[in-house]
Design a protein around this motif. Structure first.
Motif, PDB file in Angstrom:
ATOM      1  N   GLU A   1      37.460  33.808  44.767  1.00  0.00           N
ATOM      2  CA  GLU A   1      36.767  35.076  44.976  1.00  0.00           C
ATOM      3  C   GLU A   1      36.831  35.992  43.755  1.00  0.00           C
ATOM      4  OE1 GLU A   1      39.115  34.112  47.280  1.00  0.00           O
ATOM      5  OE2 GLU A   1      37.848  33.509  48.952  1.00  0.00           O
ATOM      6  N   VAL A   2      37.980  36.059  43.111  1.00  0.00           N
ATOM      7  CA  VAL A   2      38.159  36.899  41.913  1.00  0.00           C
ATOM      8  C   VAL A   2      37.891  36.019  40.701  1.00  0.00           C
ATOM      9  CG1 VAL A   2      39.763  38.309  40.578  1.00  0.00           C
ATOM     10  CG2 VAL A   2      39.868  38.344  43.074  1.00  0.00           C
ATOM     11  N   TRP A   3      36.713  36.223  40.088  1.00  0.00           N
ATOM     12  CA  TRP A   3      36.328  35.370  38.955  1.00  0.00           C
ATOM     13  C   TRP A   3      36.965  35.843  37.660  1.00  0.00           C
ATOM     14  CZ3 TRP A   3      30.473  33.926  39.559  1.00  0.00           C
ATOM     15  CH2 TRP A   3      30.306  33.271  40.771  1.00  0.00           C
ATOM     16  N   ASN A   4      37.135  37.163  37.489  1.00  0.00           N
ATOM     17  CA  ASN A   4      37.799  37.706  36.309  1.00  0.00           C
ATOM     18  C   ASN A   4      37.994  39.202  36.520  1.00  0.00           C
ATOM     19  OD1 ASN A   4      39.027  37.790  33.819  1.00  0.00           O
ATOM     20  ND2 ASN A   4      37.409  36.636  32.799  1.00  0.00           N
ATOM     21  N   ALA A   5      38.805  39.791  35.674  1.00  0.00           N
ATOM     22  CA  ALA A   5      39.038  41.232  35.728  1.00  0.00           C
ATOM     23  C   ALA A   5      39.527  41.685  34.359  1.00  0.00           C
ATOM     24  CB  ALA A   5      40.063  41.581  36.807  1.00  0.00           C
ATOM     25  N   TRP A   6      39.268  42.955  34.040  1.00  0.00           N
ATOM     26  CA  TRP A   6      39.703  43.558  32.779  1.00  0.00           C
ATOM     27  C   TRP A   6      40.210  44.956  33.086  1.00  0.00           C
ATOM     28  CZ3 TRP A   6      35.215  40.987  33.745  1.00  0.00           C
ATOM     29  CH2 TRP A   6      34.988  39.816  33.032  1.00  0.00           C
ATOM     30  N   TYR A   7      41.192  45.386  32.295  1.00  0.00           N
ATOM     31  CA  TYR A   7      41.800  46.699  32.537  1.00  0.00           C
ATOM     32  C   TYR A   7      41.915  47.457  31.226  1.00  0.00           C
ATOM     33  CZ  TYR A   7      45.104  50.216  34.190  1.00  0.00           C
ATOM     34  OH  TYR A   7      45.724  51.396  34.514  1.00  0.00           O
ATOM     35  N   ASP A   8      41.492  48.725  31.243  1.00  0.00           N
ATOM     36  CA  ASP A   8      41.614  49.634  30.106  1.00  0.00           C
ATOM     37  C   ASP A   8      42.792  50.566  30.402  1.00  0.00           C
ATOM     38  OD1 ASP A   8      41.417  51.542  28.124  1.00  0.00           O
ATOM     39  OD2 ASP A   8      39.339  52.077  28.546  1.00  0.00           O
ATOM     40  N   VAL A   9      43.919  50.338  29.732  1.00  0.00           N
ATOM     41  CA  VAL A   9      45.139  51.104  29.984  1.00  0.00           C
ATOM     42  C   VAL A   9      44.937  52.576  29.671  1.00  0.00           C
ATOM     43  CG1 VAL A   9      47.567  51.367  29.346  1.00  0.00           C
ATOM     44  CG2 VAL A   9      46.583  49.096  29.530  1.00  0.00           C
ATOM     45  N   GLY A  10      44.298  52.885  28.545  1.00  0.00           N
ATOM     46  CA  GLY A  10      44.120  54.285  28.129  1.00  0.00           C
ATOM     47  C   GLY A  10      43.313  55.116  29.112  1.00  0.00           C
ATOM     48  N   ASN A  11      42.320  54.506  29.739  1.00  0.00           N
ATOM     49  CA  ASN A  11      41.472  55.225  30.701  1.00  0.00           C
ATOM     50  C   ASN A  11      41.807  54.911  32.157  1.00  0.00           C
ATOM     51  OD1 ASN A  11      39.696  56.666  28.901  1.00  0.00           O
ATOM     52  ND2 ASN A  11      38.855  54.665  28.346  1.00  0.00           N
ATOM     53  N   GLN A  12      42.790  54.047  32.388  1.00  0.00           N
ATOM     54  CA  GLN A  12      43.157  53.613  33.741  1.00  0.00           C
ATOM     55  C   GLN A  12      41.914  53.166  34.517  1.00  0.00           C
ATOM     56  OE1 GLN A  12      45.416  56.931  35.403  1.00  0.00           O
ATOM     57  NE2 GLN A  12      47.306  55.865  34.822  1.00  0.00           N
ATOM     58  N   TYR A  13      41.171  52.254  33.899  1.00  0.00           N
ATOM     59  CA  TYR A  13      39.880  51.816  34.426  1.00  0.00           C
ATOM     60  C   TYR A  13      39.863  50.296  34.508  1.00  0.00           C
ATOM     61  CZ  TYR A  13      34.761  51.286  34.606  1.00  0.00           C
ATOM     62  OH  TYR A  13      33.477  50.974  34.958  1.00  0.00           O
ATOM     63  N   MET A  14      39.471  49.758  35.661  1.00  0.00           N
ATOM     64  CA  MET A  14      39.415  48.316  35.846  1.00  0.00           C
ATOM     65  C   MET A  14      38.008  47.882  36.230  1.00  0.00           C
ATOM     66  SD  MET A  14      41.391  45.700  38.440  1.00  0.00           S
ATOM     67  CE  MET A  14      40.449  46.150  39.872  1.00  0.00           C
ATOM     68  N   VAL A  15      37.577  46.749  35.649  1.00  0.00           N
ATOM     69  CA  VAL A  15      36.346  46.067  36.052  1.00  0.00           C
ATOM     70  C   VAL A  15      36.781  44.721  36.609  1.00  0.00           C
ATOM     71  CG1 VAL A  15      34.169  45.065  35.274  1.00  0.00           C
ATOM     72  CG2 VAL A  15      34.965  47.206  34.268  1.00  0.00           C
ATOM     73  N   ILE A  16      36.300  44.409  37.804  1.00  0.00           N
ATOM     74  CA  ILE A  16      36.657  43.148  38.450  1.00  0.00           C
ATOM     75  C   ILE A  16      35.388  42.454  38.926  1.00  0.00           C
ATOM     76  CG2 ILE A  16      37.039  44.237  40.702  1.00  0.00           C
ATOM     77  CD1 ILE A  16      39.380  42.219  41.103  1.00  0.00           C
ATOM     78  N   VAL A  17      35.317  41.133  38.735  1.00  0.00           N
ATOM     79  CA  VAL A  17      34.165  40.351  39.168  1.00  0.00           C
ATOM     80  C   VAL A  17      34.565  39.584  40.419  1.00  0.00           C
ATOM     81  CG1 VAL A  17      32.488  38.582  38.538  1.00  0.00           C
ATOM     82  CG2 VAL A  17      33.362  40.141  36.794  1.00  0.00           C
ATOM     83  N   LEU A  18      33.912  39.946  41.520  1.00  0.00           N
ATOM     84  CA  LEU A  18      34.165  39.306  42.814  1.00  0.00           C
ATOM     85  C   LEU A  18      32.929  38.512  43.213  1.00  0.00           C
ATOM     86  CD1 LEU A  18      35.686  42.405  44.637  1.00  0.00           C
ATOM     87  CD2 LEU A  18      36.941  40.482  43.658  1.00  0.00           C
ATOM     88  N   ASN A  19      33.065  37.205  43.272  1.00  0.00           N
ATOM     89  CA  ASN A  19      31.960  36.318  43.652  1.00  0.00           C
ATOM     90  C   ASN A  19      30.685  36.603  42.860  1.00  0.00           C
ATOM     91  OD1 ASN A  19      33.440  34.881  45.618  1.00  0.00           O
ATOM     92  ND2 ASN A  19      33.176  36.589  47.032  1.00  0.00           N
ATOM     93  N   GLY A  20      30.830  36.884  41.573  1.00  0.00           N
ATOM     94  CA  GLY A  20      29.685  37.084  40.693  1.00  0.00           C
ATOM     95  C   GLY A  20      29.200  38.517  40.557  1.00  0.00           C
ATOM     96  N   THR A  21      29.743  39.460  41.299  1.00  0.00           N
ATOM     97  CA  THR A  21      29.349  40.863  41.210  1.00  0.00           C
ATOM     98  C   THR A  21      30.495  41.673  40.625  1.00  0.00           C
ATOM     99  OG1 THR A  21      27.945  40.609  43.159  1.00  0.00           O
ATOM    100  CG2 THR A  21      28.490  42.857  42.496  1.00  0.00           C
ATOM    101  N   ALA A  22      30.192  42.485  39.596  1.00  0.00           N
ATOM    102  CA  ALA A  22      31.216  43.294  38.928  1.00  0.00           C
ATOM    103  C   ALA A  22      31.323  44.662  39.605  1.00  0.00           C
ATOM    104  CB  ALA A  22      30.884  43.462  37.458  1.00  0.00           C
TER     105      ALA A  22
END
Length: 176
Positions: free
Chosen positions: A111-132
């Motif tokens: 289900e979780v294809w990938n994820a990225w985290y920006d420590v400085g902005n406390q911001y996460m992008v996560i790809v779930l089943n092809g949708t970010a």
């Protein structure tokens, strides 16, 4: 009768159809009924050979069901690209998750294809089943918790989903 119909199909000079009509478009009863059958057989052989990983010589011997269904992809592969602009759902602009301020999750599951985290902005992008999707004002401790989770999706559902809403917390600005 059957033999003459077959010879008419393979020999255009003996056919009663117009000469400019291709063989497969002629209306002989035998030819019309055989065309879909042989096309499906060829497609089925090609698909089964592709799924079983056989080469051309093995296609005739790969008849066991186990050989046809054995190769199924386990999960998507992680790909590293120098710039990776992602269209995030519920965000007006794209995000370059390959930028140096983003740390990749480095693993995936079904289900979780990938994820990225920006420590400085406390911001996460996560790809779930092809949708970010994105999450704002998410503490780095939650990111660390996700990184060490035995099941990424279970941890996502219990600690992230429904929290850190970017409609409430401001989303950082990233330029294209």
């Amino acid at each position: 009768m059957l033999k003459s119909s077959i010879s008419n199909i393979s020999d255009p000079s003996q056919s009663q159809a117009k000469p400019n009509k291709p063989l497969w478009r002629r209306t002989e009863a035998l030819q019309v009924s055989l065309f879909p059958v042989w096309a499906l057989i060829i497609a089925a052989v090609a698909v089964s050979a592709a799924l079983s990983g056989c080469d051309t010589a093995d296609r005739q011997t790969a008849t066991e069901p186990a050989a046809i269904t054995a190769a199924t992809p386990a999960k998507p592969e992680l790909v590293t690209i120098p710039t990776l602009w992602i269209d995030v759902k519920y965000r007006d602009s794209r995000v370059n998750v390959a930028a140096s301020n983003f740390a990749p999750l480095g693993r995936s599951d079904t289900e979780v294809w990938n994820a990225w985290y920006d420590v400085g902005n406390q911001y996460m992008v996560i790809v779930l089943n092809g949708t970010a999707y994105h999450y704002c004002s998410m503490p780095s401790s939650v990111w660390a918790n996700l990184q060490t989770a035995p099941s990424l999706y279970d941890r996502y559902e219990t600690t992230i989903k429904g929290k850190f809403d970017c409609r409430i917390f401001p989303a950082p600005a990233y330029s294209d």
